[in-house]
Design a protein around this motif. Structure first.
Motif, short mmCIF file in Angstrom:
data_model
loop_
_atom_site.label_atom_id
_atom_site.label_comp_id
_atom_site.label_asym_id
_atom_site.label_seq_id
_atom_site.Cartn_x
_atom_site.Cartn_y
_atom_site.Cartn_z
N ASP A 44 0.85 -1.18 0.00
CA ASP A 44 0.00 0.00 0.00
C ASP A 44 0.89 1.24 0.00
OD1 ASP A 44 -1.76 2.07 0.43
OD2 ASP A 44 -2.89 1.04 2.01
N GLN A 74 -18.61 -2.66 -0.57
CA GLN A 74 -17.49 -3.24 -1.30
C GLN A 74 -17.16 -2.32 -2.48
OE1 GLN A 74 -19.09 -7.17 -2.06
NE2 GLN A 74 -18.01 -8.03 -0.33
N ASN A 104 -13.88 -0.38 -5.05
CA ASN A 104 -12.57 -0.61 -5.65
C ASN A 104 -11.47 -0.22 -4.67
OD1 ASN A 104 -13.61 -1.48 -8.15
ND2 ASN A 104 -13.80 0.63 -8.87
N PRO A 105 -10.39 -0.97 -4.64
CA PRO A 105 -9.29 -0.60 -3.73
C PRO A 105 -8.79 0.80 -4.05
CG PRO A 105 -8.94 -2.78 -4.68
CD PRO A 105 -10.08 -2.17 -5.42
N LEU A 121 -2.92 0.91 -3.77
CA LEU A 121 -2.97 -0.36 -3.03
C LEU A 121 -3.07 -1.52 -4.00
CD1 LEU A 121 -3.34 -2.23 -0.56
CD2 LEU A 121 -5.78 -1.63 -0.61
N ASP A 122 -2.10 -2.42 -3.97
CA ASP A 122 -2.14 -3.65 -4.78
C ASP A 122 -2.91 -4.69 -3.97
OD1 ASP A 122 -1.67 -6.03 -6.13
OD2 ASP A 122 0.40 -5.52 -6.65
N TRP A 123 -4.21 -4.74 -4.18
CA TRP A 123 -5.07 -5.59 -3.37
C TRP A 123 -4.80 -7.07 -3.59
CZ3 TRP A 123 -7.23 -5.59 0.97
CH2 TRP A 123 -8.26 -6.48 1.30
N ASP A 124 -4.50 -7.45 -4.83
CA ASP A 124 -4.18 -8.85 -5.11
C ASP A 124 -2.95 -9.28 -4.31
OD1 ASP A 124 -2.62 -11.01 -6.79
OD2 ASP A 124 -4.69 -11.15 -7.44
N TRP A 126 -1.83 -7.80 -1.58
CA TRP A 126 -2.17 -7.73 -0.16
C TRP A 126 -2.81 -9.05 0.28
CZ3 TRP A 126 -5.90 -8.39 3.44
CH2 TRP A 126 -5.75 -7.76 4.67
N CYS A 127 -3.75 -9.58 -0.52
CA CYS A 127 -4.40 -10.86 -0.18
C CYS A 127 -3.41 -12.01 -0.26
CB CYS A 127 -5.58 -11.11 -1.11
SG CYS A 127 -6.98 -9.99 -0.86
N TYR A 179 -12.55 -6.07 -1.97
CA TYR A 179 -12.02 -5.09 -1.03
C TYR A 179 -13.16 -4.34 -0.35
CZ TYR A 179 -9.94 -0.84 0.83
OH TYR A 179 -9.57 0.18 1.67
N HIS A 182 -8.89 -3.36 5.41
CA HIS A 182 -7.61 -2.65 5.37
C HIS A 182 -7.87 -1.16 5.22
CE1 HIS A 182 -3.46 -1.65 4.38
NE2 HIS A 182 -3.94 -0.95 3.38
#
Length: 431
Positions: free
Chosen positions: A65, A198, A200-201, A205-208, A210-211, A219, A224
């Motif tokens: 992030d 819910q 969009n991140p 932030l690279d949500w993929d 992060w998971c 997200y 987060h």
């Protein structure tokens, strides 16, 4: 001698001998090249205390992030002149910077992979609790620490806080009498909340990433930053968050390494949020010499409790001892003619912790090669109590634990839950 002076002296004496954190002064050396992986509020708290030791050079900050990363960099630049580089991929950070120390303050599901890769790269690791998301991840972390001969210290600052140390001395002195019952508890009222949208991140932030190895869920801002522990994909609820701290206090007191049997029930679904961690949970741990129970609620503060809403009760034949947090410890004698004995907490602001004392032990052990007082093995056993309770609740029955074989006895279904499938391309660590 005044009580305060006595307590201070006894803390130093006991921790240097019986409990062996090595608070010694060593010759000056070059600063340890240090990288922070997970640059949120808690990671910055840990790094801030490291900077204050004067023994670290901050060479890198890493987070998926970039919003958190920028805020952290801005704060670090106020604290020192190290001008650390920033990274979004921990692998690139480890490869390019080759740090001597890595602070792993990521969400729980990232603890194992990053700690293992850091130690394999040659770094000593300051690992936040709980040490892992599943049992066998913890096994793998400890194995790598021993194989690489790296120091892996766990953020159990309560092992070092003055009132915890003096309280443990009181318990071990026998003044509480014979202890057969112990109860750990955390009770907060978080309220019903509201159903989070819910979305969009946020940009940056690279949500993929992060998971990571966990399921890729939609997200929402309650995960987060800072809310992930109420989502079982990434953590283990309240027992996984607070449990290791208080279970560690219990394991510090007893000579036993782990419980023999565990039974737990948990309930939830009353909140109006997307969080899926249980709102209430009770667990029973059978040891050889005593029984331990765990209780938590995030829908009821349990105002009948007259100490504070977190801690451990040790029930002895001479009275009840409460090991607390912000209010210190208190002993309530069974003899009504005797007054309660109390010791205030001595905690550092702004977070009421003693992270600086963890750093003293960490740095001393890096130089001496001795295992720290909050060694990874201690972190693994305390974390396992939380994880095994959740396994019992999931399978709906009592489980028997053999800590020496690192497995649940005669229960194939429960043993399968000691690990979990990783999302590709991540691979579960070998143990």
């Amino acid at each position: 001698m005044k009580r305060r002076e006595f307590v201070a002296n006894s803390i130093l004496a006991s921790t240097a001998t019986a409990f062996a954190p090595h608070f010694f002064i060593f010759p000056k050396r070059a600063k340890y090249r240090t990288a922070l992986i997970g640059s949120g509020w808690w990671g910055l708290n840990i790094l801030r205390e490291g900077i204050r030791t004067g023994e670290v050079q901050v060479v890198a900050l890493c987070d998926v992030d970039q919003n958190q990363l920028s805020k952290c960099k801005e704060e670090v630049d106020k604290l020192c002149n190290d001008q650390p580089k920033t990274y979004t991929d921990f692998r690139e950070c480890l490869q390019k910077e080759k740090p001597d120390i890595v602070i792993n303050a990521t969400p729980d599901h990232w603890h194992a992979v990053i700690a293992i890769e850091a130690m394999k790269s040659g770094a000593h690791v300051y690992l936040e609790k709980p040490i892992s998301h599943t049992v066998k991840e913890g096994t793998a972390i400890e194995k790598v620490a021993r194989d690489t001969k790296r120091i892996c210290i766990v953020g159990f600052h309560r092992r070092y806080s003055p009132h915890n140390v003096s309280g443990m001395e009181f318990l071990k002195s026998g003044k509480v009498g014979k202890i057969r019952e112990v109860k750990a508890f955390v009770n907060y009222n978080f309220g019903k909340g509201k159903l989070e949208e819910q979305v969009n991140p946020p940009q940056g932030l690279d949500w993929d990433f992060w998971c990571g190895m966990a399921p890729l869920v939609p997200y929402n801002p309650s995960i987060h930053p800072r809310g992930f522990r109420q989502y079982m994909e990434f953590a283990n609820g309240m027992i996984g968050d607070w449990g290791p701290h208080w279970f560690d206090q219990i394991l510090w007191w007893t000579e036993e390494k782990a419980p023999k049997k565990i039974y737990s029930v948990q309930k939830g679904g009353w909140r109006e949020t997307r969080a899926n961690a249980p709102e209430i949970q009770t667990a029973v741990f059978e040891f050889e010499e005593f029984t331990c129970t765990w209780e938590h609620s995030i829908v009821n503060p349990h105002n009948e409790i007259k100490t504070e809403n977190v801690g451990v009760y040790f029930y002895g034949t001479e009275g009840v001892f409460h090991m607390g947090w912000q209010k210190g410890w208190t002993f309530f004698p069974n003899d009504k003619n005797k007054e309660a004995i109390h010791e205030d907490a001595q905690l550092n602001k702004p977070d009421d912790q003693n992270i600086d004392l963890v750093w003293k032990d960490f740095l001393a052990c890096i130089q001496s090669g001795k295992l720290p007082f909050a060694d990874i093995e201690k972190g693994r056993h305390a974390t396992n109590m939380s994880l095994l309770a959740n396994i019992s609740a999931k399978v709906g029955r009592s489980i028997a634990w053999d800590y020496q074989k690192d497995q649940i006895i005669n229960d194939k279904e429960a043993n399968k839950l000691l690990v979990r499938a990783y999302r590709k391309p991540w691979e579960y660590p070998k143990w």
